[in-house]
Design a protein around this motif. Sequence first.
Motif, PDB file in Angstrom:
ATOM      1  N   MET A  10     107.875  18.558  24.339  1.00 43.67           N
ATOM      2  CA  MET A  10     106.658  18.792  25.097  1.00 43.67           C
ATOM      3  C   MET A  10     105.622  19.475  24.233  1.00 43.67           C
ATOM      4  SD  MET A  10     107.713  21.729  27.742  1.00 43.67           S
ATOM      5  CE  MET A  10     108.361  23.270  27.214  1.00 43.67           C
ATOM      6  N   ASN A  11     104.389  19.246  24.581  1.00 48.25           N
ATOM      7  CA  ASN A  11     103.265  19.799  23.865  1.00 48.25           C
ATOM      8  C   ASN A  11     102.869  21.104  24.534  1.00 48.25           C
ATOM      9  OD1 ASN A  11     100.940  20.280  22.488  1.00 48.25           O
ATOM     10  ND2 ASN A  11      99.982  18.329  22.984  1.00 48.25           N
ATOM     11  N   ILE A  12     102.933  22.212  23.789  1.00 48.19           N
ATOM     12  CA  ILE A  12     102.625  23.515  24.363  1.00 48.19           C
ATOM     13  C   ILE A  12     101.116  23.693  24.557  1.00 48.19           C
ATOM     14  CG2 ILE A  12     102.708  26.004  23.953  1.00 48.19           C
ATOM     15  CD1 ILE A  12     105.395  25.579  22.660  1.00 48.19           C
ATOM     16  N   GLN A  19      97.001  16.582  31.436  1.00 49.73           N
ATOM     17  CA  GLN A  19      97.974  16.667  30.338  1.00 49.73           C
ATOM     18  C   GLN A  19      99.246  17.375  30.824  1.00 49.73           C
ATOM     19  OE1 GLN A  19      95.398  18.688  27.604  1.00 49.73           O
ATOM     20  NE2 GLN A  19      95.132  16.847  26.349  1.00 49.73           N
ATOM     21  N   PHE A  20      99.066  18.396  31.647  1.00 45.23           N
ATOM     22  CA  PHE A  20     100.214  19.110  32.207  1.00 45.23           C
ATOM     23  C   PHE A  20     101.042  18.175  33.089  1.00 45.23           C
ATOM     24  CE2 PHE A  20     101.926  21.790  35.702  1.00 45.23           C
ATOM     25  CZ  PHE A  20     102.852  22.500  34.949  1.00 45.23           C
ATOM     26  N   VAL A  21     100.375  17.386  33.911  1.00 49.64           N
ATOM     27  CA  VAL A  21     101.070  16.432  34.778  1.00 49.64           C
ATOM     28  C   VAL A  21     101.894  15.462  33.939  1.00 49.64           C
ATOM     29  CG1 VAL A  21     100.773  14.526  36.414  1.00 49.64           C
ATOM     30  CG2 VAL A  21      99.433  16.613  36.677  1.00 49.64           C
ATOM     31  N   ALA A  22     101.331  14.999  32.833  1.00 52.01           N
ATOM     32  CA  ALA A  22     102.060  14.080  31.960  1.00 52.01           C
ATOM     33  C   ALA A  22     103.326  14.744  31.415  1.00 52.01           C
ATOM     34  CB  ALA A  22     101.163  13.606  30.823  1.00 52.01           C
ATOM     35  N   GLU A  23     103.225  16.007  31.036  1.00 53.11           N
ATOM     36  CA  GLU A  23     104.401  16.734  30.547  1.00 53.11           C
ATOM     37  C   GLU A  23     105.458  16.862  31.644  1.00 53.11           C
ATOM     38  OE1 GLU A  23     105.068  17.723  27.508  1.00 53.11           O
ATOM     39  OE2 GLU A  23     103.104  17.279  26.643  1.00 53.11           O
ATOM     40  N   ALA A  38     110.838  21.203  37.586  1.00 52.83           N
ATOM     41  CA  ALA A  38     110.321  20.823  36.267  1.00 52.83           C
ATOM     42  C   ALA A  38     109.182  21.745  35.837  1.00 52.83           C
ATOM     43  CB  ALA A  38     109.859  19.369  36.275  1.00 52.83           C
ATOM     44  N   CYS A  39     108.343  22.140  36.789  1.00 48.82           N
ATOM     45  CA  CYS A  39     107.256  23.077  36.464  1.00 48.82           C
ATOM     46  C   CYS A  39     107.816  24.437  36.046  1.00 48.82           C
ATOM     47  CB  CYS A  39     106.325  23.244  37.660  1.00 48.82           C
ATOM     48  SG  CYS A  39     105.334  21.789  38.032  1.00 48.82           S
ATOM     49  N   MET A  40     108.826  24.915  36.769  1.00 53.21           N
ATOM     50  CA  MET A  40     109.444  26.200  36.424  1.00 53.21           C
ATOM     51  C   MET A  40     110.166  26.114  35.078  1.00 53.21           C
ATOM     52  SD  MET A  40     108.492  28.207  38.764  1.00 53.21           S
ATOM     53  CE  MET A  40     107.008  27.200  38.837  1.00 53.21           C
ATOM     54  N   LYS A  58      97.395  23.625  40.812  1.00 54.21           N
ATOM     55  CA  LYS A  58      96.250  23.614  41.725  1.00 54.21           C
ATOM     56  C   LYS A  58      95.171  22.645  41.262  1.00 54.21           C
ATOM     57  CE  LYS A  58      96.762  28.346  43.330  1.00 54.21           C
ATOM     58  NZ  LYS A  58      96.182  29.688  43.279  1.00 54.21           N
ATOM     59  N   GLY A  59      95.086  22.425  39.959  1.00 55.40           N
ATOM     60  CA  GLY A  59      94.074  21.528  39.411  1.00 55.40           C
ATOM     61  C   GLY A  59      94.425  20.058  39.525  1.00 55.40           C
ATOM     62  N   SER A  60      95.621  19.754  40.027  1.00 58.37           N
ATOM     63  CA  SER A  60      96.051  18.359  40.117  1.00 58.37           C
ATOM     64  C   SER A  60      96.499  18.025  41.533  1.00 58.37           C
ATOM     65  CB  SER A  60      97.208  18.096  39.143  1.00 58.37           C
ATOM     66  OG  SER A  60      97.777  16.845  39.379  1.00 58.37           O
ATOM     67  N   GLN A  61      95.698  17.240  42.223  1.00 58.73           N
ATOM     68  CA  GLN A  61      96.064  16.807  43.578  1.00 58.73           C
ATOM     69  C   GLN A  61      97.352  15.973  43.554  1.00 58.73           C
ATOM     70  OE1 GLN A  61      94.612  17.705  46.461  1.00 58.73           O
ATOM     71  NE2 GLN A  61      93.315  19.058  45.255  1.00 58.73           N
TER      72      GLN A  61
END
Length: 90
Positions: A10-12, A19-23, A38-40, A58-61
Amino acid sequence: MFSMEKGIIMNIAIKTPSQFVAEIEGIVKETQMSYFDACMYYAHQANVEIETVASLIKGSQILKAKIAADDFMRMYRSEFRRVFTNFGKE
């Protein structure tokens, strides 16, 4: 790049919620974790504050909807098991 023990890379340096959603999608696909887990997992492995992850969610519906759907299905399965385990015992 950062390599985790299960072979997921993963890309830090995440800059946007997309980009976070893709990770997170990659982690879910590789590990079969729920989106929330997965987020945790990402936060722990990337040494990122939970608050930072929360702001990205919060930034991704799309990600919010997937986390809510996972949670709903978990509750649905739990209730389904409870009802059918007790079926006919009353």
